[in-house]
Design a protein around this motif. Structure first.
Motif, PDB file in Angstrom:
ATOM      1  N   ARG A 880       0.934  -1.256   0.152  1.00  0.00           N
ATOM      2  CA  ARG A 880       0.064   0.081   0.147  1.00  0.00           C
ATOM      3  C   ARG A 880       0.998   1.197   0.056  1.00  0.00           C
ATOM      4  NH1 ARG A 880      -4.913   0.526   2.035  1.00  0.00           N
ATOM      5  NH2 ARG A 880      -4.324   2.178   3.465  1.00  0.00           N
ATOM      6  N   ASP A 881       1.883   1.375   0.789  1.00  0.00           N
ATOM      7  CA  ASP A 881       3.018   2.555   0.892  1.00  0.00           C
ATOM      8  C   ASP A 881       3.578   2.692  -0.177  1.00  0.00           C
ATOM      9  OD1 ASP A 881       6.152   3.286   1.532  1.00  0.00           O
ATOM     10  OD2 ASP A 881       4.385   4.141   2.764  1.00  0.00           O
ATOM     11  N   TRP A 882       3.825   1.352  -1.052  1.00  0.00           N
ATOM     12  CA  TRP A 882       4.714   1.517  -2.248  1.00  0.00           C
ATOM     13  C   TRP A 882       3.630   2.222  -3.329  1.00  0.00           C
ATOM     14  CZ3 TRP A 882       4.021  -0.330  -7.351  1.00  0.00           C
ATOM     15  CH2 TRP A 882       5.275  -0.136  -8.108  1.00  0.00           C
ATOM     16  N   VAL A 883       2.318   1.794  -3.364  1.00  0.00           N
ATOM     17  CA  VAL A 883       1.421   2.278  -4.572  1.00  0.00           C
ATOM     18  C   VAL A 883       1.108   3.709  -4.247  1.00  0.00           C
ATOM     19  CG1 VAL A 883      -0.784   2.003  -5.189  1.00  0.00           C
ATOM     20  CG2 VAL A 883       0.561  -0.139  -4.788  1.00  0.00           C
ATOM     21  N   TYR A 884       0.994   4.020  -3.110  1.00  0.00           N
ATOM     22  CA  TYR A 884       0.334   5.617  -2.954  1.00  0.00           C
ATOM     23  C   TYR A 884       1.684   6.387  -2.681  1.00  0.00           C
ATOM     24  CZ  TYR A 884      -4.211   3.842  -1.915  1.00  0.00           C
ATOM     25  OH  TYR A 884      -5.576   3.176  -2.227  1.00  0.00           O
ATOM     26  N   ASN A 885       2.833   6.160  -2.357  1.00  0.00           N
ATOM     27  CA  ASN A 885       3.875   7.241  -2.191  1.00  0.00           C
ATOM     28  C   ASN A 885       4.719   7.111  -3.319  1.00  0.00           C
ATOM     29  OD1 ASN A 885       2.817   8.102   0.136  1.00  0.00           O
ATOM     30  ND2 ASN A 885       3.816   6.265   1.371  1.00  0.00           N
ATOM     31  N   LEU A 891       3.748   8.474 -11.725  1.00  0.00           N
ATOM     32  CA  LEU A 891       2.908   8.340 -13.055  1.00  0.00           C
ATOM     33  C   LEU A 891       1.771   9.276 -13.000  1.00  0.00           C
ATOM     34  CD1 LEU A 891       2.537   4.369 -13.208  1.00  0.00           C
ATOM     35  CD2 LEU A 891       4.133   6.168 -14.012  1.00  0.00           C
ATOM     36  N   GLU A 892       1.050   9.756 -11.723  1.00  0.00           N
ATOM     37  CA  GLU A 892       0.145  10.835 -11.802  1.00  0.00           C
ATOM     38  C   GLU A 892       0.553  12.234 -11.733  1.00  0.00           C
ATOM     39  OE1 GLU A 892      -2.749   9.456  -8.911  1.00  0.00           O
ATOM     40  OE2 GLU A 892      -3.853   8.424 -10.444  1.00  0.00           O
ATOM     41  N   ARG A 893       1.667  12.554 -10.944  1.00  0.00           N
ATOM     42  CA  ARG A 893       1.917  13.736 -10.645  1.00  0.00           C
ATOM     43  C   ARG A 893       3.302  14.357 -11.242  1.00  0.00           C
ATOM     44  NH1 ARG A 893       0.847  13.012  -4.176  1.00  0.00           N
ATOM     45  NH2 ARG A 893      -1.095  12.126  -4.417  1.00  0.00           N
ATOM     46  N   SER A 894       3.938  13.245 -12.105  1.00  0.00           N
ATOM     47  CA  SER A 894       5.323  13.962 -12.440  1.00  0.00           C
ATOM     48  C   SER A 894       5.455  13.440 -14.046  1.00  0.00           C
ATOM     49  CB  SER A 894       6.352  13.494 -11.521  1.00  0.00           C
ATOM     50  OG  SER A 894       6.509  12.039 -11.546  1.00  0.00           O
ATOM     51  N   GLY A 895       6.491  14.062 -14.476  1.00  0.00           N
ATOM     52  CA  GLY A 895       6.692  13.614 -15.957  1.00  0.00           C
ATOM     53  C   GLY A 895       5.935  14.143 -17.009  1.00  0.00           C
ATOM     54  N   ASN A 896       6.283  14.021 -18.280  1.00  0.00           N
ATOM     55  CA  ASN A 896       5.851  14.807 -19.240  1.00  0.00           C
ATOM     56  C   ASN A 896       4.340  14.480 -19.713  1.00  0.00           C
ATOM     57  OD1 ASN A 896       7.989  16.422 -19.673  1.00  0.00           O
ATOM     58  ND2 ASN A 896       8.846  14.780 -21.311  1.00  0.00           N
ATOM     59  N   LEU A 901      -4.874   6.838 -13.075  1.00  0.00           N
ATOM     60  CA  LEU A 901      -4.915   5.337 -12.371  1.00  0.00           C
ATOM     61  C   LEU A 901      -6.003   5.363 -11.830  1.00  0.00           C
ATOM     62  CD1 LEU A 901      -1.251   5.393 -11.176  1.00  0.00           C
ATOM     63  CD2 LEU A 901      -1.840   4.720 -13.504  1.00  0.00           C
ATOM     64  N   CYS A 902      -6.546   4.003 -11.712  1.00  0.00           N
ATOM     65  CA  CYS A 902      -7.588   3.752 -10.990  1.00  0.00           C
ATOM     66  C   CYS A 902      -7.306   2.615 -10.120  1.00  0.00           C
ATOM     67  CB  CYS A 902      -8.626   2.634 -12.051  1.00  0.00           C
ATOM     68  SG  CYS A 902     -10.169   2.224 -11.268  1.00  0.00           S
ATOM     69  N   LEU A 903      -7.753   3.203  -8.786  1.00  0.00           N
ATOM     70  CA  LEU A 903      -7.413   2.436  -7.404  1.00  0.00           C
ATOM     71  C   LEU A 903      -8.631   2.071  -6.847  1.00  0.00           C
ATOM     72  CD1 LEU A 903      -4.638   4.904  -6.149  1.00  0.00           C
ATOM     73  CD2 LEU A 903      -4.347   2.768  -7.435  1.00  0.00           C
ATOM     74  N   GLU A 904      -8.439   0.722  -6.286  1.00  0.00           N
ATOM     75  CA  GLU A 904      -9.905   0.221  -5.580  1.00  0.00           C
ATOM     76  C   GLU A 904     -10.431   0.975  -4.613  1.00  0.00           C
ATOM     77  OE1 GLU A 904     -10.634  -3.776  -2.764  1.00  0.00           O
ATOM     78  OE2 GLU A 904      -8.817  -3.708  -4.100  1.00  0.00           O
ATOM     79  N   GLU A 905      -9.329   1.364  -3.642  1.00  0.00           N
ATOM     80  CA  GLU A 905     -10.025   1.947  -2.410  1.00  0.00           C
ATOM     81  C   GLU A 905     -10.322   3.551  -2.675  1.00  0.00           C
ATOM     82  OE1 GLU A 905      -6.524   1.360   0.252  1.00  0.00           O
ATOM     83  OE2 GLU A 905      -7.454  -0.320   1.102  1.00  0.00           O
TER      84      GLU A 905
END
Length: 1029
Positions: A880-885, A891-896, A901-905
């Motif tokens: 959980r920590d790796w996915v959220y942090n 993937l969602e907040r950096s890069g060109n 992303l779709c997350l269950e919770e």
């Protein structure tokens, strides 16, 4: 070629270069790989006067192990045309014969060859010096005796110096030229010197007959005694001559036990006599031959000890007192425990004696006051003995202990100990106790020496010249007191180094020594805490060496003070080197007289790193001109530390540290600085702007650093710089457009070191080769170690071998080729376009389509609400920590491109069943990312949601022919599932592993973005086809 001297030594030459210049007077071809010298090799230098051709092929046993067999061959007539040749050096060449020599020759060196028979005359009537040493000895064996014909000597009427040592000679050669002034017959196998062997040599001044019947009980090298260990047999008239001129005679190492009566009576002009390394222990005590040496000024009797015998006291023959003009008496290595009173009486009659050496004798007691009877004495060496000057206690009638003035050392205490020791090993070549006739007056050392950093021992010659010097180093002194210095009141220089002193020095210990200017107390265990230490020497002491006294400085929690320093008002030189000084000391050193301070081998890195506590440590040394803070572990020097150095400093050494930063912008505060040593550090940067050096700044050593370039303006304001050392760096190129100021006209530079840099040798740096050829600046190792490193084709070649004209040819050829191609293109391309333009375009399109391959066209389902659906075990906290942090952040907040992303919770719709949410998440996402990890306690790794999502992805592959699975493995050792192995075979880029090395994580996220952005079908192995699916 206009030079009068050509130096080609230490170059990998295999053939003799072609010389064509009548102005050349000297050629050096030593230490090359030349194995053959042709007949006309020197025909182009008719005025040559000196030729050096040495060390090109050492004898086999003296050659490096990897070297092949070799021998220098010289054509018989190679030197025939050299009518002006006066000096010829041919040593160390393994030659077996001598070529024809010009009649003008005056000096001939044939040492270390394989010449063992000289029968024919040399035809050199003007020859004055002939060196034939080491042509036949244990390291260059010939298995025979060296032979030189009497005819050879007859044709040498002007020969003055002849060296025949190390040649296995069995007797003194016959027919020696009467013109000889120096004859060397050392280390042969001569067993006897007959009557009148040198009677006709009336001009002979130096005769060396040492090591013929060698004494082997303390030999450091292969030793060859005479048969039955007999001594060299000397006839009483061996040195007879009606008018002998011999001034120096060496009979060292000949196993002599006695001296024949009358041996020296004919040597009226003898000044120096070396009888060391013999067996003359009893002759020293009782010998009468000393009365024949009335004109002697120097005699060496060292290492004449009797095997397995240590005398309780030294008894000197009373006949020694007859040598009234004796200046130097060397008595080291004779093994006795004390000097007898009779010996002092003998010495007292030598009113001209200036040097007395008693080193390594195991002396345990010595009455130094008796030496005051020698008014001319200037040097006494008592080092390497067992002196301790401990007080002797005797019991009075009342039962109390009384202290006596004599040492109570038992004279027999060490006798047995000495007997059991291994023999003293002394190299028969290396000795500092050699006779030097007519010693010149020692010049005073200049403070502004441009070429060498002065060390404490360099001052000794200046300070101790014509002063009484005592050497008590390497004894058993445990502590100092006034009794130790009884009899040393007139001493000017005192060496107490390498003892066992472990005490706190207090005032009054040196009372009475009113003339002491030099004091060496290094390599002891002294505590310098007392403020009154050395206070009685405040008006005389000029040099104090307390280096290598680190014992107390390394004690944890112990404080230290240097208050004694401000009391020494005449002190000019102080060495505190190698003491490990780093903490709990005075924050400032105080002195108004100190000029030289040696502080190397301490811990300024700790001192200057302690919150500016010691920033002003050296500031109050107001007259300091030289400061050595090398080897202090410094990684940087802050501007504050540099600014607070004494402004009077002329020389500053910060070498052998770990410097990566130096405040060049603050160097101007040291306006008197002349020399700066920053060699052997890790410096990489020089500021691009001009640095304000002082008006007298003349030397900068930046060698052994990591500089890669020299900024154009860095030296622009160094107008007085004369010596610059940039060798052993990483400098590759010096651009001619950004030429450093030092390389321009008008520079004051005298010496520039550039060797051992990886220079790039191309046309851009060809100007440097021309500059080095024409400059008047001295460039050390220019023709040997200034080499090319890049490009690979030029690696190892000399930079001077570059030719700028070849670069012009290259540029001309390149320009021609470029212009030709441009012309052809302008002519041919339009014509081909007009005739075959459409055909070419069609062929290119077909080839591009074949290369691109088949890809499915996007339909209505290609537009997904999410880029990827991330499936993971929500019960695993680490995942959980790796996915959220990690995953969402990258993937969602950096890069060109920002992925959705779709997350269950987070993104599932509340109120809808789990299976419906899962179906919509898989259906509305372009990819499904499975994050796999091992359980916390080895439990199951895949929950029910992940299993159902996996089945839906597989169903989508079958129905829609869309492979949307992306696997992320967080564990390094993941189970080898068959599906996982097959997946890696088919589509390796869709299986990603989380790296353990943080530096590899950017590569992981790049691969992740590629996997989410591209169709998996394009990532499949080329060996797979669509029909296989």
């Amino acid at each position: 070629m206009n030079s009068t001297s050509v130096d080609c030594s230490f170059r990998p030459l295999k053939i003799t270069p072609l010389f064509q210049a009548s102005s050349v007077l000297e050629i050096n071809l030593s230490y090359t790989k030349i194995s053959y010298v042709g007949r006309h090799a020197f025909a182009g230098v008719p005025n040559l006067s000196t030729l050096k051709l040495m060390g090109n092929c050492p004898p086999e046993r003296l050659r490096a192990l990897e070297s092949k067999k070799c021998r220098v061959e010289i054509h018989r007539d190679a030197f025939k045309s050299l009518k002006n040749l006066t000096s010829l050096y041919l040593s160390d060449n393994s030659m077996s014969s001598i070529p024809l020599l010009p009649a003008t020759l005056q000096f001939l060196d044939l040492q270390l060859n394989c010449i063992v028979n000289i029968i024919h005359p040399l035809n050199t009537p003007n020859l004055q010096t002939l060196l034939l040493t080491k042509n036949c000895f244990y390291a260059n064996p010939c298995n025979q005796s060296f032979y030189i014909s009497e005819k050879v000597f007859k044709e040498l009427p002007n020969l003055k110096s002849l060296s025949l040592g190390y040649n296995n000679l069995t007797s003194v050669p016959k027919g020696l030229p009467p013109s000889l002034t120096s004859l060397d017959l050392r280390e042969n196998t001569i067993t006897e010197v007959l009557k009148g062997a040198f009677s006709h040599l009336t001009y002979l001044k130096t005769l060396i007959l040492e090591w013929n019947c060698q004494r082997c009980d303390h030999a450091a090298r292969p030793c060859f005694p005479c048969p039955n260990n007999l001594p060299l047999h000397l006839h009483p008239e061996a040195f007879y001559s009606e008018n002998s001129s011999i001034s120096f005679l060496s009979l060292r190492g000949n196993s002599l036990k006695t001296i024949p009566p009358g041996l020296f009576k004919h040597l009226k002009r003898l000044k120096g006599l070396d009888l060391s390394d013999n067996l003359l222990a009893y002759e020293i005590r009782n010998g009468t031959f000393f009365r024949e040496l009335t004109g002697l000024t120097w005699i060496s009797l060292i290492y004449n000890y009797e095997p397995l015998k240590t005398f309780s006291e030294l008894i000197l023959s009373p006949h020694i007192s007859k040598i009234s003009g004796l200046h130097s008496l060397l008595l080291s290595g004779n093994f006795f425990l004390r000097l007898s009173k009779d010996s002092f009486k003998v010495l007292s009659k030598l009113q001209n004696l200036s040097k007395l050496e008693l080193r390594m004798n195991f002396i345990s007691a010595c009455n130094l006051t008796s030496l005051s009877q020698l008014p001319s004495l200037t040097e006494v060496d008592l080092s390497q003995n067992m002196l301790n000057f401990l007080p002797c206690y005797s019991e009075s009638s009342s039962g109390t202990l009384l202290t006596t003035q004599e040492s109570c050392q038992n004279p027999n205490l060490y006798t047995d100990y000495v007997h059991d020791q291994l023999p003293i090993v002394v190299d028969r070549e290396k000795t500092s106790r050699v006779w030097k006739p007519n010693q010149p007056h020692l010049p005073e050392m200049e403070e502004n020496n441009e070429f060498k950093m002065q060390q404490p021992w360099d001052f000794k010659k200046k300070l101790c010249h014509q002063k009484l010097s005592f050497d008590l180093s390497q004894n058993d002194l445990l502590s100092l007191n006034k009794r130790v210095f009884m009899g040393l009141e007139n001493v000017g220089c005192l060496d107490l180094s390498f003892n066992y002193m472990s005490q706190t020095l207090r005032g009054g210990m040196f009372d009475g020594m009113k003339k002491l200017v030099f004091l060496n107390m290094s390599f002891n265990r002294l505590d310098l805490y007392d403020a009154h230490a050395f206070s009685e020497l405040k008006s005389t002491l000029k040099l104090l060496d307390v280096s290598n006294n680190d014992f107390h400085f390394k004690m944890r929690g112990m404080g230290h003070r240097f208050w004694f320093l401000k009391n020494l008002t005449n002190l000019e030189v102080l060495s505190l080197a190698n003491n490990g000084i780093g903490m709990r000391i005075d924050q400032r050193l105080l002195s108004n007289s100190l000029k030289y301070l040696y502080f190397s081998g301490n811990h300024l890195d700790i001192m200057w790193g302690s919150e500016n506590k010691y920033t002003h440590f050296f500031q109050n040394l107001t007259k300091l001109t030289y400061l050595d803070i090398s080897n202090n572990g410094l990684k940087s020097v802050s501007p504050q530390e540099l600014i607070n150095l004494p402004i009077s400093i002329k020389g500053l050494s910060i070498s052998n540290n770990l410097l990566k930063y130096f405040p060049w912008q603050n160097i101007s505060t040291l306006s008197n600085l002349c020399h700066l040593y920053l060699n052997r550090n890790f410096l990489t940067y020089l500021p691009p702007n001009g640095t304000h050096f002082g008006p007298h700044f003349s030397l900068l050593d930046l060698s052994h650093n990591r500089f890669t370039f020299i900024p154009e303006d860095f030296f622009s304001k160094a107008t007085s710089l004369k010596y610059l050392y940039l060798n052993h760096n990483q400098i590759k190129a010096l651009s001619s457009q950004h030429l450093p100021a030092l390389f321009k006209n008008g520079s004051s530079l005298d010496e520039l070191a550039l060797h051992d840099n990886p220079f790039k040798c191309d046309c851009d740096t060809s100007w440097l080769a021309d500059f080095l050829r024409t400059t008047s600046i001295q460039i050390p190792h220019l023709t040997t170690h200034v080499r090319c490193e890049f490009p690979e084709s030029q690696q190892g070649k000399h930079l001077l071998s570059m030719d700028q004209r070849s670069c012009q040819d290259i540029y001309g050829s390149l320009a021609f080729v470029v212009c030709s191609l441009f012309t052809v293109m302008l002519t041919v391309v339009p014509l081909l376009k007009h005739l075959y333009g459409w055909d070419v375009w069609y062929c290119l399109q077909v080839l591009w389509a074949g290369h691109k391959g088949y890809s499915q066209l996007p339909g209505k389902d290609s537009c997904h609400h999410y880029d990827a659906f991330v499936v993971f075990d929500t019960r695993n906290g680490a995942v959980r920590d790796w996915v959220y942090n990690e995953l969402t952040v990258n993937l969602e907040r950096s890069g060109n491109r920002r992925f959705s992303l779709c997350l269950e919770e987070r993104d599932w719709i509340p109120g809808i069943s789990c299976i419906d949410n899962l179906h919509m998440a898989v259906k509305n996402s372009g990819k499904t990312v499975f994050v796999l990890a091992r359980g916390a306690h080895g439990a199951e790794m895949i929950n029910g949601v992940m299993q159902q999502a996996f089945f839906m992805v597989q169903q989508r592959l079958l129905d829609e022919k869309m492979d949307t699975a992306v696997l992320v493995l967080l564990d390094e050792m993941f189970p080898k599932l068959k599906y996982l192995q097959l997946r890696k075979r088919l589509c390796r880029k869709s299986v990603l592993s989380w790296p353990r090395n943080p530096k590899a994580q950017p590569l992981f996220w790049n691969q992740m973005r590629i996997a989410l952005a591209l169709d998996n079908l394009k990532l499949y192995d080329r060996n797979m086809s669509e029909s296989f699916m």
